[in-house]
Design an enzyme around this catalytic site. Structure first.
Site, PDB file in Angstrom:
ATOM      1  N   HIS A  72      42.526  38.629  28.850  1.00 50.28           N
ATOM      2  CA  HIS A  72      43.468  38.530  27.522  1.00 50.28           C
ATOM      3  C   HIS A  72      44.861  38.719  27.547  1.00 50.28           C
ATOM      4  O   HIS A  72      45.308  39.682  28.572  1.00 50.28           O
ATOM      5  CB  HIS A  72      42.767  39.568  26.446  1.00 50.28           C
ATOM      6  CG  HIS A  72      41.615  39.302  26.072  1.00 50.28           C
ATOM      7  ND1 HIS A  72      41.160  39.881  24.821  1.00 50.28           N
ATOM      8  CD2 HIS A  72      40.632  38.367  26.175  1.00 50.28           C
ATOM      9  CE1 HIS A  72      40.243  39.311  24.208  1.00 50.28           C
ATOM     10  NE2 HIS A  72      39.806  38.296  25.150  1.00 50.28           N
ATOM     11  N   TYR A 201      44.085  44.708  15.871  1.00 52.16           N
ATOM     12  CA  TYR A 201      44.348  46.019  15.354  1.00 52.16           C
ATOM     13  C   TYR A 201      44.720  45.852  14.052  1.00 52.16           C
ATOM     14  O   TYR A 201      45.811  45.376  13.856  1.00 52.16           O
ATOM     15  CB  TYR A 201      45.183  46.835  16.379  1.00 52.16           C
ATOM     16  CG  TYR A 201      44.379  47.100  17.736  1.00 52.16           C
ATOM     17  CD1 TYR A 201      44.561  45.974  18.692  1.00 52.16           C
ATOM     18  CD2 TYR A 201      44.290  48.372  18.243  1.00 52.16           C
ATOM     19  CE1 TYR A 201      44.272  46.591  19.928  1.00 52.16           C
ATOM     20  CE2 TYR A 201      43.785  48.814  19.284  1.00 52.16           C
ATOM     21  CZ  TYR A 201      43.794  47.682  20.425  1.00 52.16           C
ATOM     22  OH  TYR A 201      43.106  47.971  21.607  1.00 52.16           O
ATOM     23  N   PRO A 293      40.822  56.687  21.457  1.00 51.23           N
ATOM     24  CA  PRO A 293      40.750  55.154  21.998  1.00 51.23           C
ATOM     25  C   PRO A 293      41.740  54.052  21.677  1.00 51.23           C
ATOM     26  O   PRO A 293      41.786  53.095  22.015  1.00 51.23           O
ATOM     27  CB  PRO A 293      39.284  54.868  21.365  1.00 51.23           C
ATOM     28  CG  PRO A 293      38.851  55.625  20.490  1.00 51.23           C
ATOM     29  CD  PRO A 293      39.740  56.798  20.340  1.00 51.23           C
ATOM     30  N   TYR A 385      50.379  48.832  27.160  1.00 56.74           N
ATOM     31  CA  TYR A 385      48.987  48.365  27.057  1.00 56.74           C
ATOM     32  C   TYR A 385      48.377  47.829  28.308  1.00 56.74           C
ATOM     33  O   TYR A 385      47.194  48.112  28.483  1.00 56.74           O
ATOM     34  CB  TYR A 385      48.895  47.457  25.660  1.00 56.74           C
ATOM     35  CG  TYR A 385      47.548  47.195  25.248  1.00 56.74           C
ATOM     36  CD1 TYR A 385      47.121  47.844  24.056  1.00 56.74           C
ATOM     37  CD2 TYR A 385      46.574  46.385  25.918  1.00 56.74           C
ATOM     38  CE1 TYR A 385      45.833  47.648  23.691  1.00 56.74           C
ATOM     39  CE2 TYR A 385      45.473  46.066  25.536  1.00 56.74           C
ATOM     40  CZ  TYR A 385      44.950  46.713  24.241  1.00 56.74           C
ATOM     41  OH  TYR A 385      43.797  46.523  23.767  1.00 56.74           O
TER      42      TYR A 385
HETATM   43  P1  RFL Z   1      31.974  60.300  31.318  1.00 51.66           P
HETATM   44  O1  RFL Z   1      31.939  58.823  31.239  1.00 51.66           O
HETATM   45  O2  RFL Z   1      32.045  61.132  30.220  1.00 51.66           O
HETATM   46  O3  RFL Z   1      31.136  60.765  32.564  1.00 51.66           O
HETATM   47  C1  RFL Z   1      30.817  62.031  32.774  1.00 51.66           C
HETATM   48  C2  RFL Z   1      29.288  62.225  33.333  1.00 51.66           C
HETATM   49  O4  RFL Z   1      28.963  63.502  33.689  1.00 51.66           O
HETATM   50  C3  RFL Z   1      27.828  64.050  33.369  1.00 51.66           C
HETATM   51  N1  RFL Z   1      27.625  65.558  33.301  1.00 51.66           N
HETATM   52  C4  RFL Z   1      27.125  66.128  34.160  1.00 51.66           C
HETATM   53  N2  RFL Z   1      26.351  65.956  35.275  1.00 51.66           N
HETATM   54  C5  RFL Z   1      25.961  66.884  35.916  1.00 51.66           C
HETATM   55  N3  RFL Z   1      25.958  68.489  35.384  1.00 51.66           N
HETATM   56  C6  RFL Z   1      26.690  68.650  34.325  1.00 51.66           C
HETATM   57  N4  RFL Z   1      26.794  69.981  33.822  1.00 51.66           N
HETATM   58  C7  RFL Z   1      27.290  67.264  33.624  1.00 51.66           C
HETATM   59  N5  RFL Z   1      28.288  67.414  32.355  1.00 51.66           N
HETATM   60  C8  RFL Z   1      28.159  66.124  32.232  1.00 51.66           C
HETATM   61  C9  RFL Z   1      27.710  63.074  31.842  1.00 51.66           C
HETATM   62  O5  RFL Z   1      26.224  62.920  31.635  1.00 51.66           O
HETATM   63  C10 RFL Z   1      28.253  61.851  32.316  1.00 51.66           C
HETATM   64  O6  RFL Z   1      27.515  60.860  32.762  1.00 51.66           O
HETATM   65  O7  RFL Z   1      33.525  60.531  32.126  1.00 51.66           O
HETATM   66  P2  RFL Z   1      34.288  59.865  33.257  1.00 51.66           P
HETATM   67  O8  RFL Z   1      33.618  59.058  34.248  1.00 51.66           O
HETATM   68  O9  RFL Z   1      35.736  60.502  33.311  1.00 51.66           O
HETATM   69  O10 RFL Z   1      34.716  58.429  32.262  1.00 51.66           O
HETATM   70  C11 RFL Z   1      35.604  58.389  31.169  1.00 51.66           C
HETATM   71  C12 RFL Z   1      35.473  57.317  30.188  1.00 51.66           C
HETATM   72  O11 RFL Z   1      33.822  57.148  29.906  1.00 51.66           O
HETATM   73  C13 RFL Z   1      36.172  57.601  28.996  1.00 51.66           C
HETATM   74  O12 RFL Z   1      37.347  57.831  29.330  1.00 51.66           O
HETATM   75  C14 RFL Z   1      36.382  55.867  28.022  1.00 51.66           C
HETATM   76  O13 RFL Z   1      35.016  55.551  27.654  1.00 51.66           O
HETATM   77  C15 RFL Z   1      37.147  56.038  26.802  1.00 51.66           C
HETATM   78  N6  RFL Z   1      37.388  54.714  26.022  1.00 51.66           N
HETATM   79  C16 RFL Z   1      37.971  53.805  26.553  1.00 51.66           C
HETATM   80  N7  RFL Z   1      38.649  53.585  27.589  1.00 51.66           N
HETATM   81  C17 RFL Z   1      39.406  52.816  28.189  1.00 51.66           C
HETATM   82  O14 RFL Z   1      40.158  52.629  29.035  1.00 51.66           O
HETATM   83  N8  RFL Z   1      39.362  51.539  27.134  1.00 51.66           N
HETATM   84  C18 RFL Z   1      38.961  51.454  26.185  1.00 51.66           C
HETATM   85  O15 RFL Z   1      38.681  50.300  25.478  1.00 51.66           O
HETATM   86  C19 RFL Z   1      38.104  52.547  25.850  1.00 51.66           C
HETATM   87  N9  RFL Z   1      37.297  52.592  24.506  1.00 51.66           N
HETATM   88  C20 RFL Z   1      36.494  54.946  24.776  1.00 51.66           C
HETATM   89  C21 RFL Z   1      36.653  53.632  24.211  1.00 51.66           C
HETATM   90  C22 RFL Z   1      35.677  55.912  24.326  1.00 51.66           C
HETATM   91  C23 RFL Z   1      35.316  55.912  23.338  1.00 51.66           C
HETATM   92  N10 RFL Z   1      34.256  56.939  22.922  1.00 51.66           N
HETATM   93  C24 RFL Z   1      32.722  57.045  22.444  1.00 51.66           C
HETATM   94  C25 RFL Z   1      34.843  58.346  23.231  1.00 51.66           C
HETATM   95  C26 RFL Z   1      35.917  53.538  23.081  1.00 51.66           C
HETATM   96  C27 RFL Z   1      35.093  54.587  22.427  1.00 51.66           C
HETATM   97  C28 RFL Z   1      34.524  54.493  20.950  1.00 51.66           C
HETATM   98  C1  PHB Z   2      36.399  48.519  22.652  1.00 54.26           C
HETATM   99  O1  PHB Z   2      36.037  47.223  22.928  1.00 54.26           O
HETATM  100  O2  PHB Z   2      35.401  49.273  22.853  1.00 54.26           O
HETATM  101  C2  PHB Z   2      37.514  48.884  22.275  1.00 54.26           C
HETATM  102  C3  PHB Z   2      38.952  47.997  22.782  1.00 54.26           C
HETATM  103  C4  PHB Z   2      40.036  48.530  22.573  1.00 54.26           C
HETATM  104  C5  PHB Z   2      40.492  49.895  21.982  1.00 54.26           C
HETATM  105  C6  PHB Z   2      39.171  50.849  21.944  1.00 54.26           C
HETATM  106  C7  PHB Z   2      38.023  50.278  22.303  1.00 54.26           C
HETATM  107  O3  PHB Z   2      41.745  50.329  21.869  1.00 54.26           O
END
Ligand code: RFL
Ligand code: PHB
Length: 392
Positions: A72, A201, A293, A385
Site C-alpha cells: 500500500h 481512517y 492500534p 506511518y
Molecule cells: P503477543 O502477541 O501478545 O504474544 C505473547 C505470547 O506470550 C504468551 N504468554 C506466555 N507464555 C508462557 N508463559 C506465560 N506466563 C505467558 N504469558 C503470555 C501468550 O500466550 C502469547 O502467545 O506479544 P508480541 O509477540 O510482543 O507481539 C505483539 C503484537 O501481538 C501486538 O503488538 C500487535 O498485535 C498490535 N496491533 C497491531 N500492530 C501493528 O504493528 N499493526 C497493526 O495493524 C496492529 N493492529 C494490534 C492491531 C493489536 C490489536 N489488539 C487486539 C490489541 C489491532 C488490534 C485490534
Molecule cells: C488491522 O487491519 O487490523 C489494522 C490496520 C491498521 C490499524 C490497526 C489495525 O491502524
C-alpha cells in the site's frame, strides 16, 4: 535441560527472535502458555512496515508474504464526510507498507520453526523465571503435570502485556508510564471484498471507524465503541449499520457486508515499562510496551525490539562483546517513545472523547484540516506511518 536463550512466549516477538537466533547458530527454547491453535486464532495486526518485511526476509520466512501481501502506497483520512489521501510514495521518497496479517506471520514462523526441528513447548503451565541477576538464569514450567527446569544464558521475555516476565522484575527496578483511553475498538472480520483499495481512517461525530483488510477478499473493519459494550450485544447487522453511518455516502454505497468470521472488542492503552533489561532478562514487544492500534505500530515495534535484541545476542556470542546487550534498552526505548507519540497523536486526532467539549472538537477539526492541507503535516504523518529509519 540447557539452552543458550530461553524465550517466553510464541507470539511474533518470541518466534521471530527464535528464528533469527537459529540463523546465527544460537540455540533457543520457546515456552508458550497456550496451544498453537489458540495463538493462531487471535486476530490482531494487519499492517507491517518495510523494516518488518526486511526482518522476515532475513529470518527466511518472507516467501508467502511477498506472494500474498498487498503493498500500500497511501491511506485515506476521512472527516466531515470527505476523504483525503495521504500519499506515502510521494511524501516519503517511495516508501510503502504491507498488508499481511499477524496470524499469517505467526503461521509462517511456526512452520519454519517446525521444519527446522526447533523446540517449542506449547501449553507450558506455571512458567517462572529465576536468577536472571546472575550468569546462570533458570526457567521452570510444568508440562502435562510434570515439573521441568531449563538452565540458560539469557531469558527473553516475549510474553506480551499480561506475561510473567515483566511481573517478575523486583518492585522499584521498573518505571511504568500509562494512559488508558475511555473507549475500545469493536473489530469484525468477514470474507467480503474490502470497500476500498487502501485503508480509510474515519473521524465521525458518532466515533472513529477504520476500513482495513487482510486480502482482496477478506475485510477487517473497526468501530470505536464504549468500554461497557459487550461483543455479544453487537449483532453483525448492528455492526454494519454503525459502520455505514460513519462512512461518507460514496464509501457507504460501495460497502459489501456478509457474516462475520470473527468479532472482538479491544481496549486502547498506551504503556511503557523502563528499562527493558534486568541483568540477563530482556523484555521485547508487548511485554514492555503497548500502543493504541490507531498508528498500526504494535507489531512493528515488537519487530524493531527483536532486531536490536537479536543483533545484541549475536554480537555477544560471536564477538564476546556486551556492547549490544548493554545498549539494548536505551536504543529500543528511543524508537518506542516515538511510536508511542505517533500512536497517541493518531488516537487523539481521530476519536471522539467523552470529555472533549466543543473547544476540543474544533481543535481536532483544525488539526485534521491542517494535516490534509499542509505538505509538512502530511509528510510527518506519512514518515511515521511507514516507519522511521533505524538509528544504528
Ligand atoms: P503477543 O502477541 O501478545 O504474544 C505473547 C505470547 O506470550 C504468551 N504468554 C506466555 N507464555 C508462557 N508463559 C506465560 N506466563 C505467558 N504469558 C503470555 C501468550 O500466550 C502469547 O502467545 O506479544 P508480541 O509477540 O510482543 O507481539 C505483539 C503484537 O501481538 C501486538 O503488538 C500487535 O498485535 C498490535 N496491533 C497491531 N500492530 C501493528 O504493528 N499493526 C497493526 O495493524 C496492529 N493492529 C494490534 C492491531 C493489536 C490489536 N489488539 C487486539 C490489541 C489491532 C488490534 C485490534
Ligand atoms: C488491522 O487491519 O487490523 C489494522 C490496520 C491498521 C490499524 C490497526 C489495525 O491502524
Amino acid at each position: 535441560m540447557r539452552t543458550q536463550v530461553a524465550i517466553i512466549g510464541s507470539g511474533p516477538s518470541g518466534l521471530l527472535l527464535g528464528q533469527l537466533l537459529h540463523k546465527a547458530g544460537i540455540d533457543a527454547v520457546i515456552l508458550e502458555k497456550h496451544t498453537k491453535d489458540y495463538v493462531l486464532s487471535r486476530i490482531r495486526a494487519g499492517i507491517i512496515e518495510q523494516i518488518c518485511v526486511d526482518l522476515l526476509d532475513e529470518a527466511g520466512v518472507g516467501e508467502r508474504m511477498h506472494r500474498q501481501g498487498l503493498v500500500h502506497h497511501g491511506i485515506e483520512i476521512a472527516f466531515k464526510g470527505r476523504r483525503h489521501r495521504i500519499d506515502f510514495k510521494a511524501l516519503t521518497g517511495g516508501k510503502s507498507v504491507m498488508v499481511y496479517g499477524q496470524t499469517e506471520i505467526t503461521r509462517d514462523l511456526m512452520d519454519a520453526r517446525e521444519a527446522a526441528g526447533l523446540p517449542t513447548v506449547y501449553e507450558a503451565a506455571d512458567v517462572s523465571i529465576h536468577d536472571f541477576d546472575t550468569a546462570r538464569p533458570r526457567v521452570r514450567y510444568v508440562k502435562d503435570g510434570k515439573a521441568h527446569e531449563i538452565e540458560c544464558d539469557f531469558i527473553a521475555g516475549c510474553d506480551g502485556y499480561h506475561g510473567v516476565c515483566r511481573a517478575s522484575v523486583p518492585q522499584g527496578a521498573l518505571t511504568t508510564y500509562e494512559r488508558v483511553y475511555p473507549f475500545g475498538w469493536l473489530g469484525l472480520l468477514s470474507d467480503t471484498p474490502p470497500v476500498s483499495d487502501e485503508l480509510i481512517y474515519i473521524n465521525h461525530e458518532r466515533g472513529f471507524a477504520l476500513c482495513s483488510m487482510r486480502s482482496r477478499t477478506r475485510s477487517r473493519y473497526y468501530v470505536q465503541c464504549s468500554l461497557e459494550d459487550k461483543v455479544e450485544q453487537w449483532s453483525d447487522d448492528a455492526f454494519w449499520d454503525e459502520l455505514r453511518r460513519r462512512m461518507d455516502p460514496e464509501t457507504a454505497e460501495r460497502l459489501v457486508t456478509g457474516p462475520s468470521i470473527e468479532k472482538s472488542i479491544a481496549p486502547l492503552r498506551s504503556f511503557v515499562a523502563e528499562p527493558m533489561r534486568f541483568g540477563r532478562l530482556f523484555l521485547a514487544g508487548d511485554a514492555a510496551h503497548i500502543v493504541p492500534p490507531t498508528g498500526a505500530k504494535g507489531l512493528n515495534l515488537a519487530a524493531a525490539d527483536v532486531r536490536y535484541l537479536s543483533r545484541a545476542l549475536i554480537e555477544y556470542y560471536r564477538d564476546r562483546s556486551e556492547a549490544g546487550i548493554d545498549h539494548y534498552s536505551e536504543k529500543a526505548l528511543r524508537r518506542i517513545w516515538k511510536a508511542e507519540r505517533f500512536s497517541w497523536m493518531m488516537t487523539n486526532l481521530l476519536h471522539r472523547f467523552p470529555d472533549q467539549g466543543d473547544f476540543g472538537r474544533r481543535i481536532q477539526e483544525a488539526e485534521l484540516d491542517y494535516l490534509v492541507s499542509s505538505t509538512a503535516a502530511s509528510t510527518s504523518l506519512a514518515e511515521n506511518y511507514v516507519g522511521l529509519p533505524f538509528e544504528d
